[in-house]
Motif scaffolding. Structure first.
Motif, short mmCIF file in Angstrom:
data_model
loop_
_atom_site.label_atom_id
_atom_site.label_comp_id
_atom_site.label_asym_id
_atom_site.label_seq_id
_atom_site.Cartn_x
_atom_site.Cartn_y
_atom_site.Cartn_z
N HIS A 22 -56.60 -8.41 -24.14
CA HIS A 22 -55.97 -9.72 -23.92
C HIS A 22 -54.60 -9.85 -24.56
O HIS A 22 -53.63 -10.22 -23.86
N PRO A 23 -54.40 -9.59 -25.86
CA PRO A 23 -53.06 -9.76 -26.45
C PRO A 23 -52.04 -8.79 -25.87
O PRO A 23 -50.85 -9.12 -25.78
N TRP A 24 -52.50 -7.60 -25.47
CA TRP A 24 -51.56 -6.65 -24.88
C TRP A 24 -51.11 -7.12 -23.50
O TRP A 24 -49.92 -7.04 -23.17
N LEU A 25 -52.04 -7.62 -22.72
CA LEU A 25 -51.68 -8.13 -21.40
C LEU A 25 -50.79 -9.36 -21.50
O LEU A 25 -49.88 -9.56 -20.69
N ALA A 26 -51.02 -10.17 -22.54
CA ALA A 26 -50.26 -11.42 -22.69
C ALA A 26 -48.88 -11.20 -23.27
O ALA A 26 -47.92 -11.85 -22.85
N GLY A 27 -48.76 -10.28 -24.24
CA GLY A 27 -47.47 -10.13 -24.92
C GLY A 27 -47.02 -8.72 -25.19
O GLY A 27 -45.98 -8.51 -25.83
#
Length: 354
Positions: A22-27
Motif C-alpha cells: 500500500h505505501p509503495w503504491l501510494a507514494g
C-alpha cells in the motif's frame, strides 16, 4: 487461497503483502517494519509470525540463494528496516503487477538488448543503464517506475547490478551478464519461473540435498549483514551530490554481505581488503595505511583505532589470498575477520566526506 513455490498462501499472508504494498503504491516508498507491526498490534495480530511464515524457494543464506514474496534483512527484521515486495508478489496483487511486474520485465528486455549489442573488443566494456536513456528508449515506462527501478533491481536476487544515484533523480546501473539468462522472457510469469529455476540451482550448489538416510539436522541461525543496509542507503544518497562514482564500492559491500552471511571466510576477507584498497582516494590518500595514520576522523580516538586495526587486518587477507599451498598452513576462519563495527565506522566516515 493462492499457491506458489508449491506452498499455500493463506489469507493472512495475502493481507500482509497488501499492507506492505500500500505505501509503495501510494507514494513510492516501502514501509518501515515498525509501521506494519503497529497496524497489526492495533488488531491484536502478530505481523512477525505471518512474515516469517511466508513461503520461499532456496535456502536461508546468501542473497542469491533464496527468493520469496517479501525481502527483508535477515536473520530477523528490525523496527526501522524497510520491508519490500519482490516482483513475485505481483502474481497475487494486480496493482503491483501493473505498477512493477510488467514494466520490470520490459526494462529487463531493454537491459538484455544493451548487453547483447555490446561491441566485442579485447577490453571488456562496462555496460551502463542510465535512467535518462531508458526513459527515452522506452517511453511507455512511467517516470515513477523509472525512478524506483534501481530499488527493484537491487532486491531481485538473480540479477547482479550495482550503481549510483545522481542529482535530480537520475541514476546509473551496471548491466551484467546475469541478464542473459532471461533471454526470451516476456511475461511476469516467465520472469518468476526463470528466477525460481536460477535460485533453486544456486541453492543446490551452496547446500546440496542431504542423503535420504541421513538424520535431519538443525541449521544454525544465519549471520546478519556485515555492512549495515542503512549505511549502504546513506552511501547511495551521498553519491547524489558527489563527483565520486560508487558503483564498485556498493557492489563490493553487497558481495561482502553475501559471503559473510554464507560463512565464506576467504571471500569475506578478500572483499574487506578490496574495500580498504578502494576507498583511500576519498580521504585524499593513496593507501589505507596512510588513512589510518593521518586522517582526522570525526570520532578521532575511536575511529582511528578502528582504522588501525583494519590496516593490520590487510595482512591476514593478504595471507589468505597469496600464501601458496604447503604441508602445514593454518586456515582462516570467520572468527579471524575483524568485527563489522570497524569497517562500518570507516564507511560512515566515507559517507560523511561525500
Amino acid at each position: 487461497m493462492d499457491t506458489l513455490f508449491g506452498a499455500t498462501l493463506t489469507q493472512d499472508q495475502h493481507n500482509l503483502l497488501a499492507a506492505i504494498a500500500h505505501p509503495w503504491l501510494a507514494g513510492g516508498e516501502w514501509p518501515r517494519w515498525a509501521n506494519i507491526q503497529h497496524q497489526y498490534d492495533l488488531r491484536g495480530e502478530d505481523a512477525e509470525a505471518t512474515l516469517y511464515s511466508m513461503p520461499y524457494v532456496g535456502i536461508e543464506g546468501p542473497f542469491a540463494a533464496n527468493y520469496g514474496f517479501v525481502f527483508y534483512p535477515r536473520p530477523r527484521v528490525g523496527p526501522r528496516d524497510r520491508v519490500r515486495l519482490t516482483v513475485a508478489a505481483s502474481l497475487f496483487l494486480p496493482e503491483v503487477k501493473v505498477m512493477a511486474g510488467e514494466p520490470f520485465v520490459e526494462a529487463l528486455r531493454h537491459m538484455i538488448d544493451l548487453y547483447s549489442s555490446r561491441v566485442i573488443t579485447d577490453d571488456v566494456p562496462t555496460i551502463i543503464l542510465r535512467s535518462t536513456e531508458l526513459a527515452a528508449a522506452r517511453p511507455d515506462l512511467k517516470p515513477r517506475f523509472v525512478q524506483v527501478l534501481p530499488d527493484l533491481l537491487s532486491h531481485e536476487p538473480a540479477i547482479s547490478t550495482g550503481g549510483v544515484d545522481l542529482a535530480d533523480g537520475r541514476w546509473e546501473r551496471e548491466v551484467t551478464r546475469s541478464v542473459m539468462k532471461y533471454i526470451g522472457v516476456d511475461t511476469v510469469e516467465g520472469y518468476i519461473a526463470k528466477t525460481i529455476e536460477i535460485i533453486t540451482a544456486n541453492a543446490a550448489e551452496i547446500a546440496p540435498a542431504p542423503v535420504e538416510e541421513a538424520e535431519p539436522q538443525s541449521s544454525p541461525p544465519g549471520r546478519g549483514p556485515y555492512i549495515d543496509p542503512a549505511l549502504l542507503d546513506d552511501l547511495e544518497k551521498a553519491a547524489q551530490t558527489s563527483s565520486w562514482k560508487l558503483h564498485k564500492l556498493i557492489a563490493l559491500c553487497r558481495e561482502l554481505n553475501e559471503n559473510y552471511a554464507a560463512g565464506n571466510p576467504y571471500s569475506s576477507a578478500a572483499m574487506i581488503r578490496a574495500i580498504l584498497d578502494h576507498i583511500p582516494p576519498v580521504f585524499g590518500h593513496q593507501d589505507f595505511k596512510q588513512v589510518a595514520a593521518q586522517h582526522p576522523f570525526a570520532m578521532q580516538r575511536t575511529d582511528k583505532a578502528h582504522a588501525q586495526r583494519l590496516a593490520a587486518f590487510k595482512d591476514i587477507a593478504h595471507d589468505g589470498l597469496h600464501r601458496p599451498i604447503s604441508t602445514a598452513v593454518p586456515a582462516i576462519g570467520m572468527d579471524d575477520l575483524e568485527a563489522p563495527a570497524r569497517l562500518n565506522a570507516i564507511l560512515h566516515e566515507v559517507a560523511r566526506l561525500l
